[in-house]
Design an enzyme around this catalytic site. Structure first.
Site, PDB file in Angstrom:
ATOM      1  N   LYS A  10       0.820  -1.218   0.000  1.00  0.00           N
ATOM      2  CA  LYS A  10       0.000   0.000   0.000  1.00  0.00           C
ATOM      3  C   LYS A  10       0.861   1.279   0.000  1.00  0.00           C
ATOM      4  O   LYS A  10       2.062   1.221   0.275  1.00  0.00           O
ATOM      5  CB  LYS A  10      -0.937  -0.013   1.205  1.00  0.00           C
ATOM      6  CG  LYS A  10      -2.002  -1.113   1.118  1.00  0.00           C
ATOM      7  CD  LYS A  10      -2.953  -1.023   2.295  1.00  0.00           C
ATOM      8  CE  LYS A  10      -4.068  -2.041   2.194  1.00  0.00           C
ATOM      9  NZ  LYS A  10      -5.027  -1.911   3.313  1.00  0.00           N
ATOM     10  N   TYR A  50     -12.492  -1.768  -4.506  1.00  0.00           N
ATOM     11  CA  TYR A  50     -13.048  -1.946  -3.160  1.00  0.00           C
ATOM     12  C   TYR A  50     -14.579  -1.811  -3.140  1.00  0.00           C
ATOM     13  O   TYR A  50     -15.162  -1.533  -2.086  1.00  0.00           O
ATOM     14  CB  TYR A  50     -12.427  -0.935  -2.187  1.00  0.00           C
ATOM     15  CG  TYR A  50     -11.010  -1.266  -1.804  1.00  0.00           C
ATOM     16  CD1 TYR A  50     -10.737  -2.337  -0.955  1.00  0.00           C
ATOM     17  CD2 TYR A  50      -9.938  -0.518  -2.270  1.00  0.00           C
ATOM     18  CE1 TYR A  50      -9.434  -2.652  -0.593  1.00  0.00           C
ATOM     19  CE2 TYR A  50      -8.633  -0.815  -1.912  1.00  0.00           C
ATOM     20  CZ  TYR A  50      -8.382  -1.879  -1.079  1.00  0.00           C
ATOM     21  OH  TYR A  50      -7.092  -2.196  -0.715  1.00  0.00           O
ATOM     22  N   ARG A  86      -2.299 -14.307   4.215  1.00  0.00           N
ATOM     23  CA  ARG A  86      -3.030 -13.614   5.283  1.00  0.00           C
ATOM     24  C   ARG A  86      -2.295 -13.764   6.625  1.00  0.00           C
ATOM     25  O   ARG A  86      -2.225 -12.827   7.418  1.00  0.00           O
ATOM     26  CB  ARG A  86      -4.473 -14.110   5.358  1.00  0.00           C
ATOM     27  CG  ARG A  86      -5.216 -13.711   4.066  1.00  0.00           C
ATOM     28  CD  ARG A  86      -6.692 -13.818   4.133  1.00  0.00           C
ATOM     29  NE  ARG A  86      -7.300 -12.880   5.056  1.00  0.00           N
ATOM     30  CZ  ARG A  86      -7.519 -11.588   4.797  1.00  0.00           C
ATOM     31  NH1 ARG A  86      -7.130 -11.055   3.662  1.00  0.00           N
ATOM     32  NH2 ARG A  86      -8.120 -10.826   5.693  1.00  0.00           N
ATOM     33  N   ASN A 113      -2.149   0.250   6.792  1.00  0.00           N
ATOM     34  CA  ASN A 113      -1.668  -1.026   7.327  1.00  0.00           C
ATOM     35  C   ASN A 113      -0.769  -1.802   6.374  1.00  0.00           C
ATOM     36  O   ASN A 113      -0.694  -3.029   6.426  1.00  0.00           O
ATOM     37  CB  ASN A 113      -2.846  -1.874   7.835  1.00  0.00           C
ATOM     38  CG  ASN A 113      -3.821  -2.258   6.750  1.00  0.00           C
ATOM     39  OD1 ASN A 113      -3.596  -1.997   5.571  1.00  0.00           O
ATOM     40  ND2 ASN A 113      -4.910  -2.884   7.141  1.00  0.00           N
ATOM     41  N   HIS A 116      -2.164  -5.454   1.479  1.00  0.00           N
ATOM     42  CA  HIS A 116      -3.511  -5.977   1.233  1.00  0.00           C
ATOM     43  C   HIS A 116      -3.372  -7.408   0.749  1.00  0.00           C
ATOM     44  O   HIS A 116      -2.405  -7.749   0.072  1.00  0.00           O
ATOM     45  CB  HIS A 116      -4.202  -5.151   0.136  1.00  0.00           C
ATOM     46  CG  HIS A 116      -5.415  -5.824  -0.437  1.00  0.00           C
ATOM     47  ND1 HIS A 116      -6.669  -5.662   0.099  1.00  0.00           N
ATOM     48  CD2 HIS A 116      -5.551  -6.692  -1.477  1.00  0.00           C
ATOM     49  CE1 HIS A 116      -7.535  -6.400  -0.598  1.00  0.00           C
ATOM     50  NE2 HIS A 116      -6.876  -7.030  -1.562  1.00  0.00           N
ATOM     51  N   GLU A 127      -9.776  -9.934  -7.833  1.00  0.00           N
ATOM     52  CA  GLU A 127      -8.718  -8.939  -7.645  1.00  0.00           C
ATOM     53  C   GLU A 127      -7.601  -9.105  -8.668  1.00  0.00           C
ATOM     54  O   GLU A 127      -7.106  -8.115  -9.210  1.00  0.00           O
ATOM     55  CB  GLU A 127      -8.181  -9.022  -6.211  1.00  0.00           C
ATOM     56  CG  GLU A 127      -9.228  -8.582  -5.205  1.00  0.00           C
ATOM     57  CD  GLU A 127      -8.792  -8.658  -3.759  1.00  0.00           C
ATOM     58  OE1 GLU A 127      -9.467  -8.030  -2.929  1.00  0.00           O
ATOM     59  OE2 GLU A 127      -7.784  -9.326  -3.440  1.00  0.00           O
TER      60      GLU A 127
END
Length: 138
Positions: A10, A50, A86, A113, A116, A127
């Site tokens: 990000k 998103y 993840r 954060n 992604h 995605e």
């Protein structure tokens, strides 16, 4: 069986110069980078990506943040890629992330954060297809 997932470094992590370290952690964790590209995306592109969150209160700030600077998008591959990515990312809120995870190391807040990742096979397919043409997935 090999599985693919989608990952983004990000704007906050890119801005702070963490991209190389994050890609290094990805490689150490045994992922193959099938495709990678750096881009600056528009707020409209972020909104499309998103769209699942369009009715959530954080949608506007999320799309503004994601279009605030360069990102690095990747298609990662390995067995259990979605779950393993993840786990490597850590909890969405870095304050709750386990030691050694990317968000614990590189994220500043729940919104900024660092990374992604897709949360399910259907999400990964959407995605990956949103950002990468089939011929880029060699």
């Amino acid at each position: 069986m090999q599985e693919r997932t989608f990952a983004i470094v990000k704007p906050d992590a890119f801005r702070k110069g963490y991209t190389g370290e994050i890609i290094g952690e990805i490689a150490k964790a045994g992922f193959k980078v099938v495709a990678i590209k750096k881009a600056s995306i528009s707020k409209a592109q972020a909104a499309g990506f998103y769209a699942v969150h369009k009715d959530r209160p954080f949608f506007d700030s999320l799309t503004a943040f994601m279009s605030s600077g360069p990102i690095v998008m990747m298609v990662l591959e390995k067995a259990n890629a979605i779950a393993d990515w993840r786990k490597l990312m850590g909890a969405t809120n870095p304050a709750n992330a386990e030691e050694g995870t990317l968000r614990k190391k590189f994220a500043g807040s729940i919104e900024e954060n660092a990374v992604h990742g897709s949360d399910a096979p259907e999400t990964a397919a959407f995605e990956i297809g949103y950002w990468f043409a089939g011929y880029e997935l060699i």
